[in-house]
Design a protein around this motif. Structure first.
Motif, PDB file in Angstrom:
ATOM      1  N   GLU A 122       0.827  -1.209   0.000  1.00 12.48           N
ATOM      2  CA  GLU A 122       0.000   0.000   0.000  1.00 12.48           C
ATOM      3  C   GLU A 122       0.858   1.256   0.000  1.00 12.48           C
ATOM      4  OE1 GLU A 122      -0.337  -2.529   2.037  1.00 12.48           O
ATOM      5  OE2 GLU A 122      -2.302  -3.384   1.566  1.00 12.48           O
ATOM      6  N   LEU A 123       1.952   1.239   0.762  1.00 16.02           N
ATOM      7  CA  LEU A 123       2.832   2.406   0.800  1.00 16.02           C
ATOM      8  C   LEU A 123       3.506   2.624  -0.548  1.00 16.02           C
ATOM      9  CD1 LEU A 123       4.469   1.826   4.302  1.00 16.02           C
ATOM     10  CD2 LEU A 123       2.763   3.560   3.703  1.00 16.02           C
ATOM     11  N   LEU A 124       3.958   1.539  -1.186  1.00 15.46           N
ATOM     12  CA  LEU A 124       4.578   1.652  -2.504  1.00 15.46           C
ATOM     13  C   LEU A 124       3.571   2.166  -3.525  1.00 15.46           C
ATOM     14  CD1 LEU A 124       6.944   1.190  -4.418  1.00 15.46           C
ATOM     15  CD2 LEU A 124       6.198  -1.189  -4.655  1.00 15.46           C
TER      16      LEU A 124
ATOM     17  N   LEU B 244      -1.813  -6.944  -5.062  1.00 17.14           N
ATOM     18  CA  LEU B 244      -3.189  -6.507  -4.769  1.00 17.14           C
ATOM     19  C   LEU B 244      -3.496  -5.073  -5.200  1.00 17.14           C
ATOM     20  CD1 LEU B 244      -3.717  -8.207  -1.286  1.00 17.14           C
ATOM     21  CD2 LEU B 244      -5.100  -8.594  -3.336  1.00 17.14           C
ATOM     22  N   PRO B 245      -2.737  -4.071  -4.799  1.00 23.20           N
ATOM     23  CA  PRO B 245      -3.109  -2.710  -5.184  1.00 23.20           C
ATOM     24  C   PRO B 245      -2.846  -2.375  -6.650  1.00 23.20           C
ATOM     25  CG  PRO B 245      -1.088  -2.677  -3.897  1.00 23.20           C
ATOM     26  CD  PRO B 245      -1.584  -4.083  -3.866  1.00 23.20           C
ATOM     27  N   PHE B 246      -1.901  -3.106  -7.280  1.00 24.20           N
ATOM     28  CA  PHE B 246      -1.507  -2.772  -8.649  1.00 24.20           C
ATOM     29  C   PHE B 246      -2.322  -3.490  -9.723  1.00 24.20           C
ATOM     30  CE2 PHE B 246       2.223  -1.650  -6.164  1.00 24.20           C
ATOM     31  CZ  PHE B 246       2.585  -0.429  -6.721  1.00 24.20           C
ATOM     32  N   ARG B 247      -2.967  -4.589  -9.377  1.00 26.32           N
ATOM     33  CA  ARG B 247      -3.666  -5.395 -10.386  1.00 26.32           C
ATOM     34  C   ARG B 247      -4.715  -4.606 -11.172  1.00 26.32           C
ATOM     35  NH1 ARG B 247      -3.428  -9.684 -13.858  1.00 26.32           N
ATOM     36  NH2 ARG B 247      -3.713  -7.834 -15.153  1.00 26.32           N
ATOM     37  N   PRO B 248      -5.540  -3.760 -10.553  1.00 30.49           N
ATOM     38  CA  PRO B 248      -6.556  -3.033 -11.338  1.00 30.49           C
ATOM     39  C   PRO B 248      -5.972  -2.088 -12.386  1.00 30.49           C
ATOM     40  CG  PRO B 248      -7.095  -2.997  -9.000  1.00 30.49           C
ATOM     41  CD  PRO B 248      -5.693  -3.507  -9.117  1.00 30.49           C
ATOM     42  N   PHE B 249      -4.702  -1.771 -12.252  1.00 27.36           N
ATOM     43  CA  PHE B 249      -4.071  -0.811 -13.164  1.00 27.36           C
ATOM     44  C   PHE B 249      -3.068  -1.483 -14.103  1.00 27.36           C
ATOM     45  CE2 PHE B 249      -5.198   1.163  -9.163  1.00 27.36           C
ATOM     46  CZ  PHE B 249      -5.979   2.244  -9.571  1.00 27.36           C
ATOM     47  N   SER B 250      -3.091  -2.800 -14.157  1.00 32.04           N
ATOM     48  CA  SER B 250      -2.094  -3.545 -14.936  1.00 32.04           C
ATOM     49  C   SER B 250      -2.777  -4.440 -15.965  1.00 32.04           C
ATOM     50  CB  SER B 250      -1.231  -4.411 -14.003  1.00 32.04           C
ATOM     51  OG  SER B 250      -0.666  -3.629 -12.967  1.00 32.04           O
ATOM     52  N   ASP B 251      -2.264  -4.406 -17.214  1.00 27.26           N
ATOM     53  CA  ASP B 251      -2.811  -5.271 -18.262  1.00 27.26           C
ATOM     54  C   ASP B 251      -2.319  -6.710 -18.123  1.00 27.26           C
ATOM     55  OD1 ASP B 251      -4.171  -3.159 -19.483  1.00 27.26           O
ATOM     56  OD2 ASP B 251      -2.418  -2.616 -20.691  1.00 27.26           O
TER      57      ASP B 251
END
Length: 209
Positions: A131-133, A163-170
């Motif tokens: 989350e911090l990254l 978890l936090p990056f998946r929605p923004f990754s193809d």
């Protein structure tokens, strides 16, 4: 998180039983008695890596550095993959030059941690690194639309970092040495590809992910 000690069976029922008795003696504080039982087990099965490793630990606790080194050396000879991490102890004792930890040890260690890894980090230790990254990456984009084509998660573990990056990754790829960690990551359904490999082994052979 309680991690069970790694154990490679000797293949000899009597030797394995003496190993179990030795661990019980150790738990009760009888280190010398435990060491003697391990010596008896090793007389039956000289290639018993787990017994050599625990004997090394006991000898060190008993103040026998030379004997500990000899036992750890025998443990590595009996198990070249070094699932117990005897090489790490030999480096710490000054008997071997500092080097990367053996892959077999790292794999066995994290395979053992995998089932309770997420709970230990997030609930017990308050782990918030992903989350911090992600917050730092968001700040760099300064309000602009954030979108990544391919994301490579090296040492992905159980997938907490995805978890936090998946929605923004193809396309998201995870790499980890531990099969049990990879299994936990796969269960989250976040990755398009998961590879069980040591990172430095994986990277040279990958032209693209």
């Amino acid at each position: 998180m309680q991690l069970q000690p790694f154990h490679l069976t000797s293949g000899n029922l009597i030797a394995d039983r003496r190993f179990e008795w030795a661990r019980d003696r150790e738990a009760k504080g009888d280190l010398a008695g435990a060491a003697e039982l391990l010596v008896q087990a090793l007389e039956l099965t000289p290639g018993y890596a787990s017994a050599w490793f625990v004997l090394g630990q006991l000898r060190e606790m008993l103040g026998d550095r030379v004997g500990a080194i000899a036992a750890f050396e025998r443990a590595t000879a009996a198990d070249p993959s070094d699932h117990h991490g005897a090489t790490v102890h030999l480096m710490r004792l000054g008997a071997r030059a500092t080097a990367p930890m053996p892959e077999g040890y790292v794999r066995a260690l994290f395979d053992g941690y995998a089932p309770g890894f997420d709970k230990a980090l997030t609930e017990d230790l308050g782990y918030r690194a992903p989350e911090l990254l992600f917050g730092v990456v968001q700040a760099v984009h300064a309000g602009a639309r954030m979108k990544f084509g391919s994301v490579l998660d090296l040492g992905c573990g159980t997938g907490l970092g995805a978890l936090p990056f998946r929605p923004f990754s193809d396309w998201m790829v995870g790499v980890d040495l531990s099969a049990a960690m990879i299994a936990q990551a796969r269960a989250k359904g976040l990755y398009d590809r998961l590879i069980e490999s040591e990172v430095l082994t994986f990277l040279p052979g990958e032209g693209k992910i």
